[in-house]
Design a protein around this motif. Sequence first.
Motif, short mmCIF file in Angstrom:
data_model
loop_
_atom_site.label_atom_id
_atom_site.label_comp_id
_atom_site.label_asym_id
_atom_site.label_seq_id
_atom_site.Cartn_x
_atom_site.Cartn_y
_atom_site.Cartn_z
N ALA A 1 0.52 5.88 -8.10
CA ALA A 1 1.11 6.24 -6.86
C ALA A 1 0.43 5.19 -5.74
CB ALA A 1 0.70 7.83 -6.56
N TRP A 2 1.02 5.38 -4.32
CA TRP A 2 0.34 4.48 -3.66
C TRP A 2 -0.81 4.78 -3.22
CZ3 TRP A 2 -1.63 6.39 1.03
CH2 TRP A 2 -1.42 7.65 1.62
N SER A 3 -1.48 5.78 -3.22
CA SER A 3 -2.76 6.35 -3.01
C SER A 3 -3.76 6.38 -4.29
CB SER A 3 -2.77 7.71 -2.39
OG SER A 3 -2.38 8.50 -3.31
N SER A 4 -3.27 6.12 -5.46
CA SER A 4 -4.20 6.01 -6.55
C SER A 4 -4.37 7.32 -6.91
CB SER A 4 -5.67 5.26 -6.43
OG SER A 4 -5.08 3.79 -6.03
N GLY A 5 -3.94 8.29 -6.20
CA GLY A 5 -4.33 9.77 -6.47
C GLY A 5 -3.71 10.33 -7.58
N SER A 6 -2.43 9.89 -8.21
CA SER A 6 -1.67 10.39 -9.44
C SER A 6 -1.16 9.06 -10.28
CB SER A 6 -0.52 10.73 -8.79
OG SER A 6 0.17 11.38 -9.90
N SER B 1 0.61 -1.27 0.09
CA SER B 1 -0.01 -0.01 0.10
C SER B 1 0.89 1.28 0.07
CB SER B 1 -0.93 -0.11 1.18
OG SER B 1 -0.16 0.00 2.60
N SER B 2 2.18 1.19 0.19
CA SER B 2 2.97 2.51 0.52
C SER B 2 3.93 2.36 -0.93
CB SER B 2 4.09 2.37 1.62
OG SER B 2 4.94 1.14 1.53
N TRP B 3 3.81 1.41 -1.83
CA TRP B 3 4.59 1.41 -3.11
C TRP B 3 3.76 2.19 -4.23
CZ3 TRP B 3 5.63 -4.27 -3.18
CH2 TRP B 3 6.41 -4.83 -2.01
N ILE C 1 -4.92 2.06 -15.68
CA ILE C 1 -4.18 1.21 -14.39
C ILE C 1 -5.17 1.59 -13.25
CG2 ILE C 1 -2.82 3.31 -13.86
CD1 ILE C 1 -0.63 1.32 -13.12
N SER C 2 -5.03 0.76 -12.34
CA SER C 2 -5.70 0.86 -11.05
C SER C 2 -5.13 -0.35 -9.90
CB SER C 2 -7.31 0.39 -11.13
OG SER C 2 -7.52 -1.02 -11.67
N ARG C 3 -5.48 0.05 -8.75
CA ARG C 3 -4.96 -0.81 -7.62
C ARG C 3 -5.95 -1.03 -6.71
NH1 ARG C 3 0.36 1.94 -5.65
NH2 ARG C 3 0.24 0.31 -4.25
N ASP C 4 -5.77 -2.23 -6.04
CA ASP C 4 -6.55 -2.63 -4.81
C ASP C 4 -5.58 -2.92 -3.93
OD1 ASP C 4 -8.26 -3.78 -2.80
OD2 ASP C 4 -9.49 -4.62 -4.33
N ASN C 5 -5.23 -2.04 -2.87
CA ASN C 5 -4.35 -2.17 -1.74
C ASN C 5 -4.86 -3.19 -0.77
OD1 ASN C 5 -2.54 -0.28 -2.64
ND2 ASN C 5 -3.49 1.57 -1.50
N ALA C 6 -6.01 -3.35 -0.69
CA ALA C 6 -6.54 -4.64 0.20
C ALA C 6 -6.30 -5.82 -0.44
CB ALA C 6 -7.99 -4.42 0.47
N LYS C 7 -5.99 -6.14 -1.74
CA LYS C 7 -5.71 -7.20 -2.41
C LYS C 7 -4.05 -7.32 -2.63
CE LYS C 7 -10.27 -8.37 -3.77
NZ LYS C 7 -11.07 -8.63 -5.28
#
Length: 125
Positions: free
Chosen positions: A50-55, A28-30, A68-74
């Motif tokens: 970015a780690w927060s999906s904000g950028s 989640s921090s990467w 691109i997208s991310r799911d930090n919970a997974k």
Amino acid sequence: QLQASGGGLVQAGGSLRLSCVASEGTFSSWAMGWFRQAPGKERILVSAIAWSSGSTYVEDSVLGRFTISRDNAKNTVYLQMDNLNPDDTAVYYCAADIVCVTNCPRRDPSSYAYWGQGTLVTVSS
């Protein structure tokens, strides 16, 4: 640490979704990136988040087609690829920038410490 999947053979105009799972570490921090390397060409950054999906960053040739997208919970980052064309044929690698603090995500491959094994995407005409 990074396991990429989802590649395959698809016809032009088709879609694929790549996934990359981090098996350990503080995902989640990467910042995370997707690179690709076509035969005889250098590895280039396709998209990054970015780690927060904000950028995010999206390379011009895939703008409007790749997301691109991310799911930090997974502990997973995705690359949704639509309207694929033969020029998208390459091995796709996910990578982790584990120390990015400002101006994330970064574009330089040397900023990425962890790399997945690569997944082949082949687009037929």
